[in-house]
Design a protein around this motif. Structure first.
Motif, mmCIF file in Angstrom:
data_model
loop_
_atom_site.group_PDB
_atom_site.id
_atom_site.type_symbol
_atom_site.label_atom_id
_atom_site.label_comp_id
_atom_site.label_asym_id
_atom_site.label_seq_id
_atom_site.Cartn_x
_atom_site.Cartn_y
_atom_site.Cartn_z
ATOM 1 N N ALA A 141 44.044 33.362 26.607
ATOM 2 C CA ALA A 141 42.658 33.057 26.255
ATOM 3 C C ALA A 141 41.827 33.018 27.552
ATOM 4 O O ALA A 141 42.362 32.902 28.658
ATOM 5 N N LYS B 117 51.697 37.640 14.356
ATOM 6 C CA LYS B 117 50.670 37.169 15.282
ATOM 7 C C LYS B 117 50.599 35.644 15.245
ATOM 8 O O LYS B 117 50.655 35.043 14.184
ATOM 9 N N VAL B 118 50.482 35.023 16.422
ATOM 10 C CA VAL B 118 50.279 33.582 16.525
ATOM 11 C C VAL B 118 49.159 33.357 17.526
ATOM 12 O O VAL B 118 49.249 33.789 18.680
ATOM 13 N N SER B 119 48.090 32.692 17.081
ATOM 14 C CA SER B 119 46.935 32.417 17.927
ATOM 15 C C SER B 119 46.852 30.928 18.221
ATOM 16 O O SER B 119 46.844 30.116 17.297
ATOM 17 N N LEU B 120 46.787 30.579 19.488
ATOM 18 C CA LEU B 120 46.627 29.188 19.903
ATOM 19 C C LEU B 120 45.305 29.093 20.659
ATOM 20 O O LEU B 120 45.193 29.557 21.799
ATOM 21 N N THR B 121 44.311 28.515 20.016
ATOM 22 C CA THR B 121 42.972 28.429 20.595
ATOM 23 C C THR B 121 43.022 27.748 21.959
ATOM 24 O O THR B 121 43.636 26.700 22.121
ATOM 25 N N GLY C 299 46.103 31.237 24.033
ATOM 26 C CA GLY C 299 46.280 32.677 23.962
ATOM 27 C C GLY C 299 46.857 33.115 22.635
ATOM 28 O O GLY C 299 47.027 32.314 21.717
ATOM 29 N N THR C 300 47.184 34.403 22.563
ATOM 30 C CA THR C 300 47.682 34.994 21.332
ATOM 31 C C THR C 300 48.973 35.749 21.598
ATOM 32 O O THR C 300 49.047 36.560 22.532
ATOM 33 N N PHE D 123 51.770 38.863 25.025
ATOM 34 C CA PHE D 123 50.936 37.661 25.114
ATOM 35 C C PHE D 123 49.624 38.029 25.779
ATOM 36 O O PHE D 123 49.595 38.650 26.840
ATOM 37 N N LYS D 124 48.534 37.634 25.146
ATOM 38 C CA LYS D 124 47.203 37.833 25.721
ATOM 39 C C LYS D 124 46.599 36.449 25.940
ATOM 40 O O LYS D 124 46.338 35.716 24.980
ATOM 41 N N THR E 116 51.547 38.484 19.948
ATOM 42 C CA THR E 116 51.594 39.507 18.912
ATOM 43 C C THR E 116 52.879 40.319 19.054
ATOM 44 O O THR E 116 53.451 40.419 20.146
#
Length: 89
Positions: A82, A41-45, A48-49, A79-80, A51
């Motif tokens: 933000a 998982k990689v989250s970029l505020t 998006g994220t 990809f989800k 997974t």
């Protein structure tokens, strides 16, 4: 927009030469890829994220012949976006 366009945009925004911008863009992409490999998982505020998602094996049909085809299990990236990204359009 493709990778070359992103490199050009980074170069214009930062006043870095394209050669340096290319190194920066490739480093960011490598960091995202390595983060997925290590953590899943990689989250970029604000962006998006990413997974990793396991897809099970399944049986599909060839639409042309109707023949059954076995599709093997695989891992893919999802990809989800933000909320900020969902509202830009």
């Amino acid at each position: 927009m493709n990778k070359a366009d992103i490199i050009d945009a980074v170069s214009n925004m930062t006043s870095l030469p394209k050669k340096d911008s290319k190194i920066v863009v490739e480093a960011v992409l490598d960091a995202i890829k390595n983060g997925l490999i290590e953590d899943g998982k990689v989250s970029l505020t604000g962006f998006g994220t990413f997974t990793l998602v396991d897809k099970p094996a399944r049986v599909a049909r060839n639409p042309k012949t109707g023949e059954k085809v076995n599709v093997p299990a695989r891992t893919t990236t999802r990809f989800k976006p933000a909320l900020e990204m969902k509202n830009i359009g």
